[in-house]
Design a protein around this motif. Structure first.
Motif, short mmCIF file in Angstrom:
data_model
loop_
_atom_site.label_atom_id
_atom_site.label_comp_id
_atom_site.label_asym_id
_atom_site.label_seq_id
_atom_site.Cartn_x
_atom_site.Cartn_y
_atom_site.Cartn_z
N SER A 718 -73.38 -9.14 84.67
CA SER A 718 -74.47 -8.63 85.51
C SER A 718 -75.57 -9.67 85.58
O SER A 718 -75.79 -10.44 84.61
N LEU A 719 -76.26 -9.68 86.70
CA LEU A 719 -77.46 -10.50 86.89
C LEU A 719 -78.61 -9.57 87.23
O LEU A 719 -78.51 -8.77 88.18
N LEU A 720 -79.70 -9.67 86.46
CA LEU A 720 -80.89 -8.87 86.71
C LEU A 720 -81.96 -9.78 87.28
O LEU A 720 -82.35 -10.77 86.65
N LEU A 721 -82.46 -9.44 88.46
CA LEU A 721 -83.37 -10.30 89.20
C LEU A 721 -84.76 -9.69 89.26
O LEU A 721 -84.92 -8.48 89.39
N THR A 722 -85.76 -10.56 89.21
CA THR A 722 -87.15 -10.17 89.46
C THR A 722 -87.68 -11.01 90.60
O THR A 722 -87.28 -12.16 90.80
N GLY A 723 -88.57 -10.42 91.36
CA GLY A 723 -89.15 -11.12 92.49
C GLY A 723 -89.72 -10.15 93.49
O GLY A 723 -89.49 -8.94 93.42
N ALA A 724 -90.48 -10.68 94.43
CA ALA A 724 -91.12 -9.86 95.46
C ALA A 724 -90.44 -10.11 96.80
O ALA A 724 -90.08 -11.24 97.12
N HIS A 725 -90.26 -9.03 97.57
CA HIS A 725 -89.69 -9.11 98.92
C HIS A 725 -88.31 -9.77 98.89
O HIS A 725 -88.04 -10.74 99.61
N LEU A 726 -87.44 -9.26 98.05
CA LEU A 726 -86.09 -9.80 97.97
C LEU A 726 -85.30 -9.43 99.23
O LEU A 726 -85.39 -8.31 99.72
#
Length: 905
Positions: A718-726
């Motif tokens: 699994s890949l867990l992503l953080t960020g705005a307006h993905l």
């Protein structure tokens, strides 16, 4: 020549010509208020009807269709041929009578309803060419249904038909199958399926056509999905899965008597699909009664009288309607809060408009009373005057509401607009009648600091206090099931707070007034002295302000709480702003491609072993292998039980962060062997406990450094992503493989608000709160306008005594500041108190997460700082701004007009 006496001009026309601006303003106010009042019930009906329609469409037709089933007559119990009850014309007559017997408000969609004969049992067929996945022969269901030609297109062959009379001894019949059945059961045109008979040879069913449903999702095909799509039925036996194919053969209606010779237990069926277009949410109670009557009441007796004494009526429609009713009952009381608050403020504004008009015309009305005008006659003339303005304006507002908000009940809209019109018409004559019930030469002094409250007022205020306390206590104990108390509690709290502030207002001004009296300048002392005597700080404007501020604070907190609950639920479900999951290890280089996408701030790769077995036992616990630094940053960013990365970095053993349940089961700081899915084993030591973790949503987990795992177990899944307006589309394209699944937090959040009942209620709630705030500011303007002539005359007099323009501005600003400050502070405090008092009885989970059967989180009502402070600050700004503008305008116009005789009262 005789002289014709002059004709007196009518009263109404004269008064309207004398003050056209006031007449136009009143007409605009009544039209706007009537439009909003009439639009509200129609908007509520509209989104509730849309929500009911959405709920019924999302429910499968096999749940919503009313199914009437009747077994065949027992041989020997009735005279005549049993096959006569299976004839199409007999079933059709019973079908028409059943439709007529369905009680209102239920209606039947004839286009999707049907009737016919079908076998309740599905006998096995011996034909070896039909697939047998585990060696068990296929089973078939025989159905002779109405409307087959209208609901299907012939893909191959032709429709089946009956050649001559058919009875229980007929050797064979024709049938058709759907394309899905033909594909899975290897059936072709010309195939013959042998259905075992009872007391006779097998019934040969020859397939003459392969059909394609015209509307596969419609009730005709979906009420009994087996008619459209075959299914694999699993046998309830231990060991490996044993299953067989089950499909349906579609016979012509005239061939129904042939089913009597099979072991399929034929029965008569009538399928009544509800007409969704005619269902309305306000008929929910009648709808549930009609369904209950059909299932176990008078409706069932009528159905049995029309079909068979052993007939049975079944439907899951009552469960679908009940689920919608529970959702609506959780949302409606909250919407009623905004509606009640806005209605209260609007009523106050209408009354204030009448009070302002009566005060403006006080000398005129007092003169008429002194010259002998009767009180009923005067009130009647004023009523006629306001009716000429308000009635057409109310009708115009009603018409606009009916055009702008189509759908919904017109009766409620008419009643709401009529209430607004009656209030506007009665405000001026009633206030004038009360103010001039006795003939006076001069008006009474309106000094709020001088008169003491009467006993009647004290009793009324105590009564309101008791009622408000009872409403709050009941709401805290019963929640939203308290009904209208949910709507009345915030408003009653604002009313009590307004009355309390009116009593405290003179007391609170005495101290600052004494302090200002010892100062050198006269502006401060004069402004505070006038603040205690101003008519602007009266019951109606204060009640409007406090009610609006309380409603705005309550409504803003509700909307903020709903948004926060959805954000929290989406975060708990996804674990990050987005995630990529796979059943197998992710392809190499995927984390680099994902990290390069726009908007991605961080990527945490994790390996999740869901079947890890601590102490090599039978219990399984998800084991999450992480890179400590990125995963700790992810936990801190999401707020899901953050921990320092150093916790997972130890030299002696593999440290682990565990859930409370796992820590209780296996102990803390003790070596814990864990067997992984690939057969390898690791020894971990639980050194920290957290209630949740981003990688897995469950309550059981172990988080370790994946560097301590084997190479196979450490590969990321699994890949867990953080960020705005993905960009969800770009993320799916980057991870486009057959085994990956992409979930984005924003999309997950939107799923919680896809019900028209939720979104419609939120929109109506927001509009009601905004309208209430607008009416509150209008009430403040009316109160300031009421005091404007007196303030202008005061400034004119003081200017002749040497008061400068700057001092005049400071005087009016300081005079209006105490009242506005007290109203803003009181409104903020009242809103906060109302939310804190009512929060134990308010659960926002139903509104926020209604579409989730098992909400991952619960949401309560909490004060929202912005909703508490922003409206109060706007009240201060508006009050001070209007005072400063009036001082500037008065100084610009000069003092001659205000000092003319009769204008400076």
């Amino acid at each position: 020549m005789s002289r014709v006496p002059p004709v007196a001009a009518p009263w109404v026309r004269t008064r309207l010509r004398a003050a056209p601006g006031a007449a136009v303003a009143l007409a605009l106010l009544v039209a706007l208020t009537a439009c909003l009042a009439a639009a509200f019930p129609r908007a509520v009906d509209r989104y509730e009807d849309a929500g009911l329609l959405r709920t019924l469409r999302q429910a499968r037709p096999e749940r919503t269709t009313v199914q009437v089933s009747a077994p065949l007559p027992v041989p020997g119990m009735t005279s005549g041929d049993p096959s006569a009850t299976l004839r199409p014309e007999v079933l059709r007559r019973q079908y028409e009578k059943l439709i007529a017997a369905v009680g209102s408000p239920l209606s039947v969609d004839r286009g999707q309803s049907a009737y016919g004969v079908a076998t309740d049992a599905s006998p096995a067929v011996p034909d070896p060419w039909i697939p047998r996945p585990t060696g068990h022969p296929a089973h078939v269901s025989l159905a002779a249904r109405s409307g087959l030609a209208e609901h299907a297109r012939v893909r191959e062959g032709r429709l089946p038909r009956a050649s001559g009379p058919v009875d229980a001894t007929s050797p064979g019949v024709e049938a058709a199958v759907t394309a899905a059945t033909a594909k899975n059961l290897h059936i072709e045109v010309g195939s013959v399926i042998h259905v075992p008979g009872v007391g006779r040879g097998p019934l040969a069913v020859r397939i003459t056509g392969v059909l394609t449903p015209r509307d596969p999702a419609g009730a005709y095909w979906s009420t009994v999905p087996l008619l459209r799509t075959p299914t694999l039925v699993a046998l309830p036996v231990p060991g490996p899965v044993q299953n067989y194919w089950l499909g349906a053969l579609l016979l012509p209606q005239e061939a129904a008597p042939a089913l009597l010779g099979t072991g399929g237990e034929p029965a008569r069926h009538w399928y009544l699909a509800p007409g969704l277009g005619g269902l309305r949410a306000h008929d929910l109670g009648r709808m549930r009664s009609a369904i209950a009557s059909l299932q176990s009441g008078p409706g069932l007796r009528r159905a049995r009288a029309l079909t068979s004494p052993d007939a049975d009526v079944g439907s899951g429609l009552d469960g679908v309607v009940a689920s919608f009713s529970r959702l609506r009952s959780g949302i409606s009381p909250l919407v009623a809060v905004a509606a009640t608050g806005t209605a209260t403020v609007a009523a106050v504004v209408l009354l204030m408009a009448g009070v302002l008009a009566a005060d403006r015309r006080r000398p005129e009305l007092a003169l008429l009373r002194a010259r002998g005008a009767s009180l009923p006659g005067l009130a009647g003339r004023l009523l006629a005057e306001t009716c000429v303005i308000a009635v057409p304006a109310g009708a115009l507002g009603l018409t606009a509401a009916l055009l702008l908000v189509p759908g919904g009940r017109a009766g409620h809209a008419v009643a709401a607009a009529l209430a607004v019109t009656v209030t506007a018409c009665a405000a001026l004559p009633l206030h004038a009648a009360l103010a001039h019930r006795s003939v006076r030469v001069t008006g009474p002094r309106e000094d709020v600091t001088a008169p003491r409250p009467s006993r009647r007022r004290t009793v009324a205020e105590l009564t309101l206090l008791v009622l408000a306390a009872g409403a709050v206590a009941t709401l805290r104990r019963s929640g939203t099931s308290a009904g209208q108390l949910v709507a009345a509690a915030p408003v009653s709290t604002g009313v009590v707070a307004a009355l309390l502030l009116l009593r405290l207002h003179p007391i609170l001004l005495r101290g600052p007034a004494r302090a200002a009296g010892r100062l050198r300048g006269a502006v401060g002392h004069l402004s505070l002295a006038r603040a205690g005597r101003t008519r602007a700080f009266a019951v109606l404007p204060l009640l409007a302000l406090l009610t609006a501020l309380t409603t705005a604070a309550f409504g803003g907190s509700v909307l903020t709480g709903v948004a926060a609950a959805r954000d929290r639920a989406a975060l708990l479900t996804v674990g990050a702003d987005a995630r990529v999951d796979a059943a197998a290890p992710l392809p190499a280089g995927l984390d680099g491609r994902v990290r390069a996408l726009p908007g991605v701030h961080g990527v945490a790769a994790v390996s999740i072993t869901y079947d890890a077995k601590p102490q090599d036992g039978q219990e399984t616990v998800p084991l999450v292998g992480v890179d400590p630094a990125p995963y700790a940053e992810l936990a801190a960013h999401t707020g899901l039980a953050p921990f320092p990365a150093q916790l997972l970095k130890a030299a002696d053993s593999l440290p682990a962060v565990a859930s409370p349940s796992v820590a209780r089961a296996y102990g803390i700081r003790r070596p814990l062997p864990v067997r992984l899915e690939d057969g390898s084993a690791v020894t971990v030591r639980i050194i920290a406990v957290r209630d949740r973790t981003p990688a897995v949503p469950g309550a059981d987990f172990l988080v370790v450094d994946r560097a301590g795992l084997t190479a196979a177990a450490a590969r990321p899944t699994s890949l867990l992503l953080t960020g705005a307006h993905l960009d969800a589309g770009a993320l799916r394209r980057a991870a486009a493989t057959a085994s990956t699944a992409v979930r984005v937090r924003a999309e997950e959040r939107s799923r919680y608000a896809d019900s028209p009942l939720q979104t419609g209620a939120e929109h109506v709630y927001t509009a009601a709160v905004a309208a209430g705030a607008g009416f509150a500011f209008l009430a403040l303007l009316l109160s300031l306008l009421r005091a404007a002539p007196e303030r202008a005359a005061l400034l004119a007099r003081l200017r002749t005594m040497g008061l400068t323009r700057a001092e005049g501005r400071r005087l009016l600003v300081l005079e209006s500041l105490p009242q506005a400050l007290l109203a803003a502070a009181g409104g903020t405090l009242t809103g906060w108190a109302a939310i804190r008092l009512l929060s134990p009885g308010i659960d926002l989970t139903t509104v926020a997460l209604a579409t989730s059967p098992t909400p991952p989180t619960e949401s309560g009502l909490r004060p929202d700082p912005w909703s508490l402070t922003v409206p109060a600050v706007l009240v201060l700004v508006l009050a001070v701004g209007v005072a400063a503008l009036q001082a500037w305008w008065t100084g610009r116009r000069g003092s001659v007009r205000e000092l003319r005789a009769g204008d400076g009262r």
